[in-house]
Write an enzyme that holds these catalytic residues in place. Structure first.
Site, short mmCIF file in Angstrom:
data_model
loop_
_atom_site.label_atom_id
_atom_site.label_comp_id
_atom_site.label_asym_id
_atom_site.label_seq_id
_atom_site.Cartn_x
_atom_site.Cartn_y
_atom_site.Cartn_z
N LYS A 80 -5.72 -8.54 -12.25
CA LYS A 80 -4.53 -9.39 -12.19
C LYS A 80 -4.97 -10.84 -12.06
CE LYS A 80 -4.72 -10.56 -7.64
NZ LYS A 80 -4.78 -11.95 -7.13
N ASP A 113 -1.05 -6.45 -2.95
CA ASP A 113 -1.18 -6.55 -4.41
C ASP A 113 -0.93 -5.23 -5.13
OD1 ASP A 113 -1.68 -9.26 -4.70
OD2 ASP A 113 -3.85 -9.05 -4.59
#
Length: 283
Positions: free
Chosen positions: A10, A137
């Site tokens: 990410k 996350d």
């Protein structure tokens, strides 16, 4: 049964923290996107032995309950009273401790795989709620799409897909302690981002205008300890990147380019002082 899941890295197109919660954890306001730099996570279930085992090709990762992938298997197995043993094999390609969410993405991959293997029938939003108990996350990594992420990481608004862009992802040989950086935050002095303008332009699918509002409020805090991050970022900008900034708490810096040729030029130019460099597409 065996299932292999792709676990992409990410990137934080924007990273801001408006305040700190009463428990001391930051409130997040982020725009995140996934990149085609990925680990591959193979999950196998078996009757005996009824244990959880994690194997990786990286000597830098723990293979026990400290590993987020292990935690994902343990939490899902306990919640749904599954008695199978679980073997997890992680082929690491995402740099470790780089601000790219590799461990979180591996954990999300395990949740998706076991949801399929055990036929739990959980939706992505239901998996994301479970994911939040692992790390902030992990809920985003369940989706791996351009998204606005707020709160502890549990509020996820998917955004329209963007044009085909390239990213140069570079990690120098330094390690950053996330807790150390988060302790440095002074909310009275923090220079907040205009995420509202960023979101408006992303929703209009005006990527070029959106790039003006991308950023990471943690950059100055990390660069205070590691000024070489700033030098790498400036070099990428000089070489023509549309955007160059740090991901997460660092140390990884990424550049976004609208052509592969420009991305390759940046990669070739910085390889002399940064060996861990990847050119990939945004997902």
């Amino acid at each position: 049964m065996i299932v292999t899941e792709k676990a992409p890295a990410k990137l934080n197109l924007s990273l801001d923290t408006p305040m700190r919660y009463f428990d001391g954890s930051p409130q997040w306001d982020m725009v995140m996107v996934s990149a085609d730099l990925a680990d591959y996570v193979t999950v196998e279930t078996h009757r005996r032995p009824a244990t959880i085992k994690v194997y990786t090709n990286s000597g830098f990762l723990p293979n026990d309950q400290r590993n987020l992938a292990y935690q994902a298997a343990h939490i899902l197995r306990s919640r749904f009273h599954c008695k199978d043993g679980v073997t997890i094999r992680i082929k690491k390609q995402i740099p470790v401790a780089a601000g790219l969410g590799g461990g979180s993405s591996d954990a999300a991959a395990v949740l998706r795989a076991l949801n399929s293997i055990w036929r739990l029938g959980l939706s992505l939003s239901e998996l994301a709620k479970i994911a939040l108990t692992i790390d902030s996350d992990v809920p985003y990594c369940i989706y791996n799409k351009l998204a606005h992420v707020t709160g502890h990481g549990e509020k996820i608004e998917l955004l329209p897909p963007q044009p085909h862009y390239w990213a140069v992802i570079a990690k120098q040989k330094i390690s950053v302690s996330t807790p150390q950086i988060l302790r440095q935050i002074n909310y009275e002095k923090l220079q907040h981002l205009n995420n509202e303008a960023l979101l408006t332009n992303l929703k209009k699918e005006d990527w070029q205008e959106a790039t003006k509002y991308m950023g990471n409020v943690l950059e100055p805090l990390t660069m205070k300890f590691y000024p070489e991050i700033g030098r790498l970022k400036n070099k990428m900008k000089e070489l023509g990147a549309d955007v160059a900034q740090m991901s997460g708490t660092g140390p990884t810096v990424f550049a976004i380019c609208h052509t592969e040729s420009r991305a390759k030029r940046i990669q070739n130019s910085i390889r002399g002082f940064c060996r861990d460099v990847h050119v990939v597409t945004l997902l």
